[in-house]
Design a protein around this motif. Structure first.
Motif, PDB file in Angstrom:
ATOM      1  N   ASP A   1       0.937  -1.196  -0.095  1.00  0.00           N
ATOM      2  CA  ASP A   1      -0.044   0.152   0.284  1.00  0.00           C
ATOM      3  C   ASP A   1       0.913   1.295  -0.055  1.00  0.00           C
ATOM      4  O   ASP A   1       0.311   2.241   0.040  1.00  0.00           O
ATOM      5  N   PHE A   2       1.966   1.109  -0.235  1.00  0.00           N
ATOM      6  CA  PHE A   2       3.036   2.274  -0.440  1.00  0.00           C
ATOM      7  C   PHE A   2       3.484   2.854   0.904  1.00  0.00           C
ATOM      8  O   PHE A   2       3.835   4.099   1.206  1.00  0.00           O
ATOM      9  N   SER A   3       2.920   2.253   2.064  1.00  0.00           N
ATOM     10  CA  SER A   3       3.340   2.699   3.304  1.00  0.00           C
ATOM     11  C   SER A   3       4.942   2.072   3.517  1.00  0.00           C
ATOM     12  O   SER A   3       5.495   1.117   2.934  1.00  0.00           O
ATOM     13  N   PRO A   4       5.679   2.941   4.568  1.00  0.00           N
ATOM     14  CA  PRO A   4       7.016   2.317   4.914  1.00  0.00           C
ATOM     15  C   PRO A   4       6.969   1.012   5.629  1.00  0.00           C
ATOM     16  O   PRO A   4       6.142   0.840   6.620  1.00  0.00           O
ATOM     17  N   GLN A   5       7.837   0.021   5.116  1.00  0.00           N
ATOM     18  CA  GLN A   5       8.124  -1.201   5.760  1.00  0.00           C
ATOM     19  C   GLN A   5       9.278  -1.070   6.828  1.00  0.00           C
ATOM     20  O   GLN A   5      10.331  -0.692   6.294  1.00  0.00           O
ATOM     21  N   TYR A   6       9.246  -1.328   7.973  1.00  0.00           N
ATOM     22  CA  TYR A   6      10.266  -1.097   9.045  1.00  0.00           C
ATOM     23  C   TYR A   6      10.269  -2.111  10.261  1.00  0.00           C
ATOM     24  O   TYR A   6       9.412  -2.669  10.372  1.00  0.00           O
ATOM     25  N   ASP A   7      11.278  -2.116  10.833  1.00  0.00           N
ATOM     26  CA  ASP A   7      11.575  -2.908  11.778  1.00  0.00           C
ATOM     27  C   ASP A   7      11.307  -2.115  13.230  1.00  0.00           C
ATOM     28  O   ASP A   7      12.031  -1.285  13.729  1.00  0.00           O
ATOM     29  N   PRO A   8      10.135  -2.298  13.814  1.00  0.00           N
ATOM     30  CA  PRO A   8       9.748  -1.504  15.081  1.00  0.00           C
ATOM     31  C   PRO A   8      10.800  -1.551  16.068  1.00  0.00           C
ATOM     32  O   PRO A   8      11.320  -0.723  16.978  1.00  0.00           O
ATOM     33  N   ALA A   9      11.528  -2.705  16.163  1.00  0.00           N
ATOM     34  CA  ALA A   9      12.707  -3.002  17.129  1.00  0.00           C
ATOM     35  C   ALA A   9      13.846  -2.118  17.204  1.00  0.00           C
ATOM     36  O   ALA A   9      14.500  -1.822  18.033  1.00  0.00           O
ATOM     37  N   GLN A  10      13.719  -1.345  15.954  1.00  0.00           N
ATOM     38  CA  GLN A  10      15.015  -0.422  15.863  1.00  0.00           C
ATOM     39  C   GLN A  10      14.568   0.968  16.155  1.00  0.00           C
ATOM     40  O   GLN A  10      15.414   1.924  16.064  1.00  0.00           O
ATOM     41  N   LEU A  11      13.297   1.195  16.358  1.00  0.00           N
ATOM     42  CA  LEU A  11      12.566   2.687  16.858  1.00  0.00           C
ATOM     43  C   LEU A  11      12.799   2.926  18.264  1.00  0.00           C
ATOM     44  O   LEU A  11      12.580   1.943  19.136  1.00  0.00           O
ATOM     45  N   PRO A  12      13.096   4.206  18.431  1.00  0.00           N
ATOM     46  CA  PRO A  12      13.176   4.499  19.744  1.00  0.00           C
ATOM     47  C   PRO A  12      11.373   4.454  20.499  1.00  0.00           C
ATOM     48  O   PRO A  12      10.736   4.599  19.506  1.00  0.00           O
ATOM     49  N   PRO A  13      11.265   4.225  21.698  1.00  0.00           N
ATOM     50  CA  PRO A  13      10.144   4.240  22.373  1.00  0.00           C
ATOM     51  C   PRO A  13       9.147   5.269  21.873  1.00  0.00           C
ATOM     52  O   PRO A  13       8.096   4.920  21.500  1.00  0.00           O
ATOM     53  N   GLN A  14       9.692   6.367  21.731  1.00  0.00           N
ATOM     54  CA  GLN A  14       8.688   7.505  21.441  1.00  0.00           C
ATOM     55  C   GLN A  14       8.081   7.848  19.826  1.00  0.00           C
ATOM     56  O   GLN A  14       7.678   8.730  19.554  1.00  0.00           O
ATOM     57  N   ALA A  15       8.878   6.933  18.937  1.00  0.00           N
ATOM     58  CA  ALA A  15       8.803   7.080  17.525  1.00  0.00           C
ATOM     59  C   ALA A  15       7.339   6.696  17.101  1.00  0.00           C
ATOM     60  O   ALA A  15       6.724   5.988  17.558  1.00  0.00           O
TER      61      ALA A  15
END
Ligand SMILES: O=C(O)CCC(=O)C(=O)O
Length: 265
Positions: A172-186
């Motif tokens: 659907d053209f949204s970004p595919q990412y790994d939540p584990a790499q994001l800071p808690p407030q992202a």
């Protein structure tokens, strides 16, 4: 010049658009004409790279015409990369005593067949330099809208990490990412950046961005110039299409004939 609010917006969000066009209609037309000449092979010189970024020829049914260092091919772009108004704004966002061009880049999505530029950060695509503090000035040579494939950004993503491993694009053209790499407030939220013809948007080297296909009858031409502050250094372990132009040694400031100084002039 950018307002204080625009500079603060850039630092908080990793991008900013200026609203009003900066280039006159005549300036835009001169750049469009020069682009046509470069694609036709009739410009005074050749760019560093010209290809269909989607693979295949320029006559394929999925096309993004990518040109790297069009400034080498045509004087109109040599002038554009050093425009004092854009350089002054870039300096507000990346203060430095010496601003150089890393490289420029056309991404032209032709009508109907223009295809996507997937979600990415620029910095991991530039493994020959560090740090990620580059600022890109992206100038629209047509109205860039949600209809013909304007840029989209994820606000604040430049603060999360310089290299998000596995950043990609969902169906659907949204970004595919790994939540584990994001800071808690992202908060992963997508914001379109529509830019009128002759207008400019700026983004940081670590900001997540993408642009969707162009199924419309309207071309989507744009010139991005990637500006590097004086503290940008060469990393010899990496590889990049500009490698053949790099003459400095590992760890040295990335400078040389093919990396024009646009400030001070
Ligand atoms: O022009 C586009 O759609 C993408 C440009 C881009 O990725 C960039 O300027 O870093």
């Amino acid at each position: 010049m950018l307002t204080e609010e625009q500079v603060a917006f850039y630092h908080a969000n990793g991008y900013v658009t200026t609203g009003e066009p900066l280039l006159s209609a005549a300036e835009v037309q001169a750049l469009r004409d020069a682009l046509d000449q470069v694609i036709a092979g009739t410009s005074p010189d050749r760019p560093h790279l010209l290809r269909n970024m989607a693979g295949g020829g320029l006559d394929s049914d999925k096309v993004v015409v990518q040109i790297v260092n069009i400034w080498q091919a045509h004087p109109a772009y040599r002038e554009h990369i050093a425009r004092p108004d854009i350089v002054a704004m870039a300096l507000q966002l990346a203060p430095t005593d010496t601003l150089r061009v890393w490289h420029d880049q056309i991404q032209y999505k032709p009508p109907n067949v223009g295809t996507s530029t997937h979600w990415h950060q620029d910095f991991p695509a530039w493994p020959v330099l560090t740090p990620a503090d580059l600022v890109t000035a992206w100038v629209a040579l047509d109205d860039a809208t949600m209809v013909n494939g304007c840029l989209r950004f994820v606000p604040g993503s430049h603060r999360w990490s310089d290299k998000h491993v596995g950043l990609g694009t969902n169906d659907d053209f949204s970004p595919q990412y790994d939540p584990a790499q994001l800071p808690p407030q992202a908060n992963v939220e997508v914001m379109p950046a529509e830019v009128p013809t002759g207008g400019v948007s700026f983004h940081h080297g670590a900001t997540w961005h993408a642009s969707a296909p162009n199924p419309s009858p309207i071309p989507r031409r744009a010139i991005a110039v990637h500006y590097m502050p004086a503290h940008t250094r060469y990393v010899a372990a990496g590889s990049h299409v500009m490698d053949t132009r790099i003459t400095v040694s590992d760890g040295e400031v990335l400078a040389g004939e093919y990396f024009p100084v646009v400030h001070p002039r």
